[in-house]
Write a protein that holds these residues in place. Structure first.
Motif, short mmCIF file in Angstrom:
data_model
loop_
_atom_site.label_atom_id
_atom_site.label_comp_id
_atom_site.label_asym_id
_atom_site.label_seq_id
_atom_site.Cartn_x
_atom_site.Cartn_y
_atom_site.Cartn_z
N THR A 406 77.41 53.29 -36.15
CA THR A 406 76.38 52.84 -37.08
C THR A 406 76.71 53.29 -38.50
O THR A 406 76.58 52.52 -39.46
CB THR A 406 75.01 53.40 -36.65
N TRP A 416 84.32 48.76 -34.28
CA TRP A 416 84.06 48.23 -32.94
C TRP A 416 84.20 49.34 -31.90
O TRP A 416 84.93 50.31 -32.12
CB TRP A 416 85.04 47.11 -32.60
N ARG A 425 79.80 48.43 -21.33
CA ARG A 425 79.65 47.69 -22.59
C ARG A 425 78.18 47.37 -22.85
O ARG A 425 77.67 47.58 -23.96
CB ARG A 425 80.45 46.39 -22.52
N ASN A 426 77.48 46.85 -21.85
CA ASN A 426 76.09 46.47 -22.04
C ASN A 426 75.19 47.68 -22.28
O ASN A 426 74.25 47.62 -23.07
CB ASN A 426 75.61 45.68 -20.83
N ALA A 429 75.82 48.81 -25.87
CA ALA A 429 75.19 47.87 -26.80
C ALA A 429 73.69 48.11 -26.86
O ALA A 429 73.08 48.06 -27.94
CB ALA A 429 75.49 46.43 -26.36
N LEU A 432 73.02 51.16 -28.98
CA LEU A 432 73.08 50.83 -30.40
C LEU A 432 71.79 50.15 -30.85
O LEU A 432 71.26 50.44 -31.93
CB LEU A 432 74.28 49.93 -30.69
N ARG A 433 71.28 49.24 -30.03
CA ARG A 433 70.06 48.52 -30.41
C ARG A 433 68.87 49.45 -30.50
O ARG A 433 67.97 49.25 -31.30
CB ARG A 433 69.75 47.42 -29.38
N ALA A 448 75.47 42.22 -23.47
CA ALA A 448 75.52 42.54 -24.89
C ALA A 448 75.29 41.28 -25.70
O ALA A 448 75.82 40.22 -25.37
CB ALA A 448 76.87 43.16 -25.24
N ASP A 451 76.41 39.23 -31.25
CA ASP A 451 76.81 39.91 -32.48
C ASP A 451 76.98 41.41 -32.29
O ASP A 451 77.15 42.15 -33.26
CB ASP A 451 75.77 39.66 -33.58
N SER A 452 76.95 41.90 -31.05
CA SER A 452 77.11 43.33 -30.81
C SER A 452 78.56 43.73 -31.00
O SER A 452 79.47 43.06 -30.50
CB SER A 452 76.66 43.66 -29.38
#
Length: 768
Positions: A406, A416, A425-426, A429, A432-433, A448, A451-452
């Motif tokens: 971030t 990335w 991965r999911n 993601a 991060l959200r 994800a 745009d992740s």
């Protein structure tokens, strides 16, 4: 417990050979092998070739039956022009590798790939998780400019994130007449004729004549064992066949090196290799190794012991002959892994010795670090001024790479993250959200968003995910954070470092206590031990009883923990039948009723595929209760839980959607996958029950770990740590190994792997 026909222990010359928790069981009630391959080239070789190839990497760090299945997934349909996911991925990687090589050639600054190597360097792309049948990759000249201060990479033209691979051409399979000729030779030698397409593809032009001239070339086919090749050779050669045949010695040498790679070694020490050859009935092991080296089938290295120590000097300041001679160890390895390890060392040295691209001022980086807390701030400060940084920690520590990503993106960096698998991965993601808050249960994380800035490592390298490539063929990014770093083998790690543009930063993050990679090497562990770059250890402990239990295992202690919410439950069992019964009862009834986690969000983890309580037996029992059906589509029905392995070392959990003339349609964490029917047997398994290596990099709300009595020898601290650590909310342990469990946690570390990465790095890093 029983394992697959071929174990890596036999071919691993370089490797060494009940605590309770609180809370009662959630269920009650009463409870309810694999065979070795025949030592001949008979019909049993067909089963062995299929099973052994499928599980060539079978084994945890301590049990050969616990890795994801090895792939000779492409051998059975070598003559079919169908483009599979694995082939498309490999071809996409080859296209990008050619662009990288072209860019390097234009710089006209080649350096020797190594003073101990000969011949051309194997194309690393052909070796990236595409083992397929042991076929030697095509050779190209490997050239790379010497490490130098890094320039700031020009801002390339931004391109949209690719959502699908471009169509790629796939080399045609062997001609039907070539396959027929090989089939005839196999029939004459008593080998299964079903191996003909694979043998023709592996051996290439004139495969039938090669087999007649050297029957032991059959060992190049995945899953074939020396005793089977011996039977084939006796049938073809008759009285000319003998254990002292030089052709046999060379072939068995290469086969042993391949088996060692499956066990994680990139090279073997010469004494260990000679001992293994003698065990396999080679009368003159030294001659066999020298022949293999002379034919270019193996490479030999002499690495100085204590390479970082200065040579001793005599009292009068003049060196004697003994002083000048430093002890060395002689190592033998296959070219593909030697080239990968040397390329990886060069790439890592390039990152460590160079200055990263100046994106954002020092003041801006410091403000970003000050806004973070604890070890997250340390990580941001380290990345600000270094090209390579290591980060260690458990599941909770993922908040720190998230904070780094971030912060970097807020400074304008093209940042990335890449994970081992789609579940990881999911989850990342979602983290991060949620701006660093705890991620929801994995069952609520679907996929994800487009745009992740999170991809899988395989998808990133293949161009199926991530930012794409710049005009020079390098990854279009400034910062890459690789999570699940212990799962990087030398080939994948080499390709990643080579794909980074000038001025980029690389962060390798992961939990060093989990199982190592399914492929050869121990990249993350070697780098941690080498101490060539900043290391940031997270101070965020994993929360709750599960976090306390797993953290204790990581330091060799199986502690009793308080679990008022039944976060941890022990279910004792007496035998294999009761273990299967209890496992099904937990998944279907007890955990959903007492814990509130539905069966579709629960996974079972067991030490191996074979045996009375392996994944096969458990999946059969679970399918009967959760999704009964005739298995019309290669043993599968719509709704079945599966694990898809498109390439060795990759395991994608998913579900069967349907099947038609195209093949088996799967949904794997939001991704639609179609597996051609001829590949289903090799690359798809039922997935209610997994091995620990298949589960690594993923987590589920509830996990049932099954430890039958015959699994005691398969257990180690990394295996237990990995298996127990896959649970988010609840862990049930079906416990039948008694004191073998605490003994494994306390006394059985990971098996050592023989690698050259530390020796290769030392002379290239300033101050080491």
């Amino acid at each position: 417990m029983s394992t697959e026909p071929e174990t890596t222990e036999d071919a691993e010359p370089g490797a060494p050979g009940a605590g309770s928790t609180s809370a009662g069981g959630t269920g009650s009630g009463t409870g309810g092998g694999e065979t070795g391959a025949a030592p001949s080239a008979s019909a049993s070789a067909s089963a062995s070739a299929s099973a052994s190839a499928e599980e060539a990497r079978a084994g945890t760090e301590d049990a050969p039956a616990d890795t994801v299945q090895a792939a000779d997934a492409e051998g059975g349909d070598a003559g079919t022009p169908q483009v599979s996911e694995a082939e498309a991925e490999l071809r996409a990687q080859q296209v990008e590798r050619e662009r990288i090589e072209q860019r390097k050639a234009e710089k006209k600054a080649p350096i020797a790939s190594g003073t101990k190597l000969s011949g051309k360097a194997a194309d690393l792309l052909a070796a990236v998780r595409a083992v397929e049948s042991g076929e030697k990759p095509s050779s190209t000249v490997f050239e790379e400019p010497p490490p130098a201060p890094r320039r700031s990479a020009p801002e390339p033209e931004r391109r949209p994130r690719p959502v699908a691979p471009e169509p790629v051409s796939v080399p045609a399979g062997p001609a039907p007449e070539a396959v027929q000729a090989v089939r005839q030779v196999l029939g004459e030698g008593g080998a299964p004729e079903v191996l003909a397409p694979q043998a023709a593809a592996v051996l290439g032009e004139g495969a039938d004549e090669q087999l007649r001239a050297d029957p032991w070339q059959l060992l190049r086919i995945a899953g074939v064992r020396p005793e089977q090749a011996d039977g084939f050779a006796r049938a073809l050669l008759g009285a000319e066949c003998g254990p002292d045949d030089a052709r046999r010695g060379r072939a068995v040498t290469v086969w042993l090196l391949e088996q060692a790679a499956l066990a994680g070694h990139t090279v073997l020490e010469m004494p260990a290799l000679l001992a293994a050859l003698a065990q396999r009935g080679v009368p003159e092991p030294d001659s066999a190794v020298q022949d293999a080296i002379a034919e270019g089938e193996a490479l030999v290295f002499q690495d100085a012991l204590e390479a970082g120590a200065p040579a001793p000097a005599s009292a009068d300041g003049e060196g004697t002959e003994e002083d000048e001679e430093r002890p060395v160890r002689v190592l033998v390895g296959l070219e593909r892994y030697a080239m990968a390890e040397e390329s990886l060392a060069d790439g890592l040295a390039r990152l460590v010795n160079s200055v990263p691209k100046q994106d954002g001022s020092a003041e801006e980086w410091e403000r970003a670090a000050a806004a973070a807390q604890g070890s997250a701030a340390e990580l941001i400060r380290a990345v600000a001024g270094q090209g390579l940084v290591l980060h260690t920690g458990g599941e909770a520590s993922l908040a720190e790479p998230a904070a780094l990503l971030t912060a970097a993106r807020s400074l304008g960096l093209r940042a990335w993250a890449a994970t081992h698998g789609p579940i990881g991965r999911n989850r990342f993601a979602a983290l991060l959200r949620h701006s660093g808050q705890a991620v929801d249960a994995p069952g609520q994380v679907t996929e994800a968003p487009a745009d992740s800035p999170v991809a899988t490592v395989s998808g990133l390298l293949a161009g199926l995910e991530g930012p794409g490539r710049d005009a020079d063929g390098a990854l279009d990014l400034d910062l890459l954070v690789v999570l699940d770093a212990p799962q990087l083998d030398v080939e994948t790690a080499a390709l990643l470092t080579e794909s980074l543009p000038d001025g980029a930063r690389l962060v390798l993050a992961g939990d060093p206590a989990v199982l190592w990679s399914a492929g050869p090497g121990r990249v993350f562990a070697d780098l941690l031990a080498a101490r060539i770059c900043p290391q940031v250890a997270s101070r965020r402990p994993d929360p709750g009883p599960l976090g306390e239990l797993v953290s204790g295992i990581g330091i060799g202690e199986l502690n009793q923990v308080e679990a008022p919410g039944k976060e941890v439950v022990i279910v004792p069992v007496r035998d294999a039948g009761e273990a299967v019964h209890r496992t099904v009862q937990l998944v279907v009834d007890s955990v959903p009723r007492a814990i509130g986690v539905p069966a579709e969000e629960t996974r079972v983890i067991t030490p191996g595929h074979g045996g009375a309580v392996g994944t096969r037996a458990l999946n059969a029992a679970l399918k009967e209760r959760l999704n009964p059906g005739p298995g019309r589509f290669g043993g599968f029905d719509p709704g079945d839980r599966i694990v898809h392995s498109p390439a060795p070392g990759r395991a994608l959990p998913g579900r069967v959607v349907t099947a038609d003339a195209e093949g088996l349609h799967l949904s794997c964490e939001g991704e639609t996958v179609v597996v051609p029917k001829e590949r289903v047997e090799q690359s798809v398994r039922h997935g209610w029950a997994l091995t620990a290596h298949q589960a690594v990099g993923s987590r589920w709300p509830a996990v049932v770990v099954v430890l039958p009595g015959d699994a005691a020898q398969a257990l180690s601290r990394p295996w237990v740590y990995t298996a127990f650590g896959r649970a988010d909310r609840h862990l049930s342990v079906v416990h039948g190994v008694e004191q073998a469990l605490p003994r494994a946690v306390a006394e059985v570390p990971a098996k050592p792997r023989t690698t050259r990465l530390p020796v290769l790095l030392a002379p290239q890093i300033s101050g080491t």
